[in-house]
Motif scaffolding. Structure first.
Motif, PDB file in Angstrom:
ATOM      1  N   LYS A 105      -0.380 -12.466   6.931  1.00 47.83           N
ATOM      2  CA  LYS A 105      -1.210 -11.595   6.482  1.00 47.83           C
ATOM      3  C   LYS A 105      -0.528 -11.152   4.990  1.00 47.83           C
ATOM      4  O   LYS A 105       0.609 -10.976   4.824  1.00 47.83           O
ATOM      5  N   ASN A 106      -1.618 -11.005   4.164  1.00 47.59           N
ATOM      6  CA  ASN A 106      -1.102 -10.900   3.008  1.00 47.59           C
ATOM      7  C   ASN A 106      -2.121  -9.645   2.260  1.00 47.59           C
ATOM      8  O   ASN A 106      -3.560  -9.891   2.259  1.00 47.59           O
ATOM      9  N   PHE A 107      -1.600  -8.709   1.851  1.00 49.96           N
ATOM     10  CA  PHE A 107      -2.219  -7.424   1.259  1.00 49.96           C
ATOM     11  C   PHE A 107      -3.591  -7.884   0.279  1.00 49.96           C
ATOM     12  O   PHE A 107      -4.453  -7.550   0.146  1.00 49.96           O
ATOM     13  N   ARG A 108      -2.879  -8.743  -0.594  1.00 46.33           N
ATOM     14  CA  ARG A 108      -3.661  -8.927  -1.845  1.00 46.33           C
ATOM     15  C   ARG A 108      -5.050  -9.718  -1.348  1.00 46.33           C
ATOM     16  O   ARG A 108      -6.148  -9.411  -1.729  1.00 46.33           O
ATOM     17  N   SER A 109      -4.828 -10.855  -0.673  1.00 41.20           N
ATOM     18  CA  SER A 109      -6.008 -11.668  -0.179  1.00 41.20           C
ATOM     19  C   SER A 109      -6.996 -10.859   0.796  1.00 41.20           C
ATOM     20  O   SER A 109      -8.212 -10.760   0.768  1.00 41.20           O
ATOM     21  N   HIS A 110      -6.461  -9.836   1.601  1.00 45.36           N
ATOM     22  CA  HIS A 110      -7.282  -8.898   2.409  1.00 45.36           C
ATOM     23  C   HIS A 110      -7.974  -8.241   1.429  1.00 45.36           C
ATOM     24  O   HIS A 110      -9.222  -7.775   1.810  1.00 45.36           O
ATOM     25  N   TYR A 111      -7.428  -7.383   0.743  1.00 39.47           N
ATOM     26  CA  TYR A 111      -8.005  -6.701  -0.247  1.00 39.47           C
ATOM     27  C   TYR A 111      -9.197  -7.293  -1.033  1.00 39.47           C
ATOM     28  O   TYR A 111     -10.265  -6.694  -1.002  1.00 39.47           O
ATOM     29  N   TYR A 112      -9.106  -8.544  -1.626  1.00 35.87           N
ATOM     30  CA  TYR A 112     -10.215  -9.143  -2.246  1.00 35.87           C
ATOM     31  C   TYR A 112     -11.224  -9.585  -1.396  1.00 35.87           C
ATOM     32  O   TYR A 112     -12.537  -9.396  -1.649  1.00 35.87           O
ATOM     33  N   GLU A 113     -11.130  -9.693   0.009  1.00 36.93           N
ATOM     34  CA  GLU A 113     -12.068 -10.168   0.987  1.00 36.93           C
ATOM     35  C   GLU A 113     -12.783  -9.114   1.179  1.00 36.93           C
ATOM     36  O   GLU A 113     -14.030  -9.092   1.332  1.00 36.93           O
ATOM     37  N   ARG A 114     -12.176  -7.891   1.512  1.00 36.84           N
ATOM     38  CA  ARG A 114     -13.090  -6.555   1.625  1.00 36.84           C
ATOM     39  C   ARG A 114     -13.563  -6.174   0.434  1.00 36.84           C
ATOM     40  O   ARG A 114     -14.982  -5.583   0.630  1.00 36.84           O
ATOM     41  N   LYS A 115     -13.122  -6.165  -0.769  1.00 40.46           N
ATOM     42  CA  LYS A 115     -13.892  -5.978  -1.730  1.00 40.46           C
ATOM     43  C   LYS A 115     -15.483  -6.851  -2.012  1.00 40.46           C
ATOM     44  O   LYS A 115     -16.145  -6.298  -2.264  1.00 40.46           O
ATOM     45  N   LYS A 116     -15.163  -8.152  -1.688  1.00 36.60           N
ATOM     46  CA  LYS A 116     -16.393  -8.997  -1.550  1.00 36.60           C
ATOM     47  C   LYS A 116     -17.509  -8.537  -0.614  1.00 36.60           C
ATOM     48  O   LYS A 116     -18.593  -8.510  -1.154  1.00 36.60           O
ATOM     49  N   GLU A 117     -16.750  -8.288   0.402  1.00 36.92           N
ATOM     50  CA  GLU A 117     -17.877  -7.605   1.654  1.00 36.92           C
ATOM     51  C   GLU A 117     -18.621  -6.457   1.012  1.00 36.92           C
ATOM     52  O   GLU A 117     -19.727  -6.396   1.426  1.00 36.92           O
ATOM     53  N   ARG A 118     -17.777  -5.649   0.320  1.00 37.51           N
ATOM     54  CA  ARG A 118     -18.545  -4.267   0.064  1.00 37.51           C
ATOM     55  C   ARG A 118     -19.615  -4.695  -1.038  1.00 37.51           C
ATOM     56  O   ARG A 118     -20.383  -3.942  -1.158  1.00 37.51           O
ATOM     57  N   GLU A 119     -19.046  -5.477  -2.106  1.00 37.04           N
ATOM     58  CA  GLU A 119     -19.891  -5.934  -3.112  1.00 37.04           C
ATOM     59  C   GLU A 119     -21.287  -6.548  -2.426  1.00 37.04           C
ATOM     60  O   GLU A 119     -22.347  -6.137  -2.900  1.00 37.04           O
ATOM     61  N   LYS A 120     -21.265  -7.553  -1.575  1.00 37.35           N
ATOM     62  CA  LYS A 120     -22.354  -7.837  -0.889  1.00 37.35           C
ATOM     63  C   LYS A 120     -23.403  -6.777  -0.028  1.00 37.35           C
ATOM     64  O   LYS A 120     -24.436  -6.978  -0.076  1.00 37.35           O
ATOM     65  N   GLU A 121     -22.740  -5.753   0.460  1.00 40.21           N
ATOM     66  CA  GLU A 121     -23.235  -4.797   1.076  1.00 40.21           C
ATOM     67  C   GLU A 121     -24.065  -3.960   0.098  1.00 40.21           C
ATOM     68  O   GLU A 121     -25.346  -3.472   0.400  1.00 40.21           O
ATOM     69  N   VAL A 122     -23.353  -3.653  -0.976  1.00 42.03           N
ATOM     70  CA  VAL A 122     -24.070  -3.001  -2.165  1.00 42.03           C
ATOM     71  C   VAL A 122     -25.165  -3.630  -2.502  1.00 42.03           C
ATOM     72  O   VAL A 122     -26.432  -3.007  -2.752  1.00 42.03           O
ATOM     73  N   GLU A 123     -25.398  -4.998  -2.816  1.00 42.49           N
ATOM     74  CA  GLU A 123     -26.521  -5.956  -3.198  1.00 42.49           C
ATOM     75  C   GLU A 123     -27.467  -5.779  -2.494  1.00 42.49           C
ATOM     76  O   GLU A 123     -28.484  -5.856  -2.789  1.00 42.49           O
ATOM     77  N   GLN A 124     -27.241  -5.466  -1.199  1.00 47.47           N
ATOM     78  CA  GLN A 124     -28.637  -5.761  -0.304  1.00 47.47           C
ATOM     79  C   GLN A 124     -29.074  -4.241  -0.201  1.00 47.47           C
ATOM     80  O   GLN A 124     -29.900  -3.502  -0.436  1.00 47.47           O
TER      81      GLN A 124
END
Length: 58
Positions: free
Chosen positions: A39-58
């Protein structure tokens, strides 16, 4: 039916059963530890951020 726990067959089967439980328990713990170690905090943070951006676009 009377079970005699000093019977060698019951002791052997019980020992094999106990070793099987310990083996699979250890296997599960090793996989959990590997997942925690990778587990790496930075990589998980950016993955969650991308998921949130996809949800906002929809």
């Amino acid at each position: 039916m009377d079970l005699d726990f000093s019977n060698p067959i019951i002791l052997i089967l019980g020992g094999i059963f106990l070793l099987a439980i310990l083996y699979f328990w250890n296997k599960r713990n090793v996989t959990n530890q590997r997942q925690r170690r990778t587990k790496n905090f930075r990589s998980h943070y950016y993955e969650r951020k991308k998921e949130r951006e996809k949800e906002v676009e929809q």
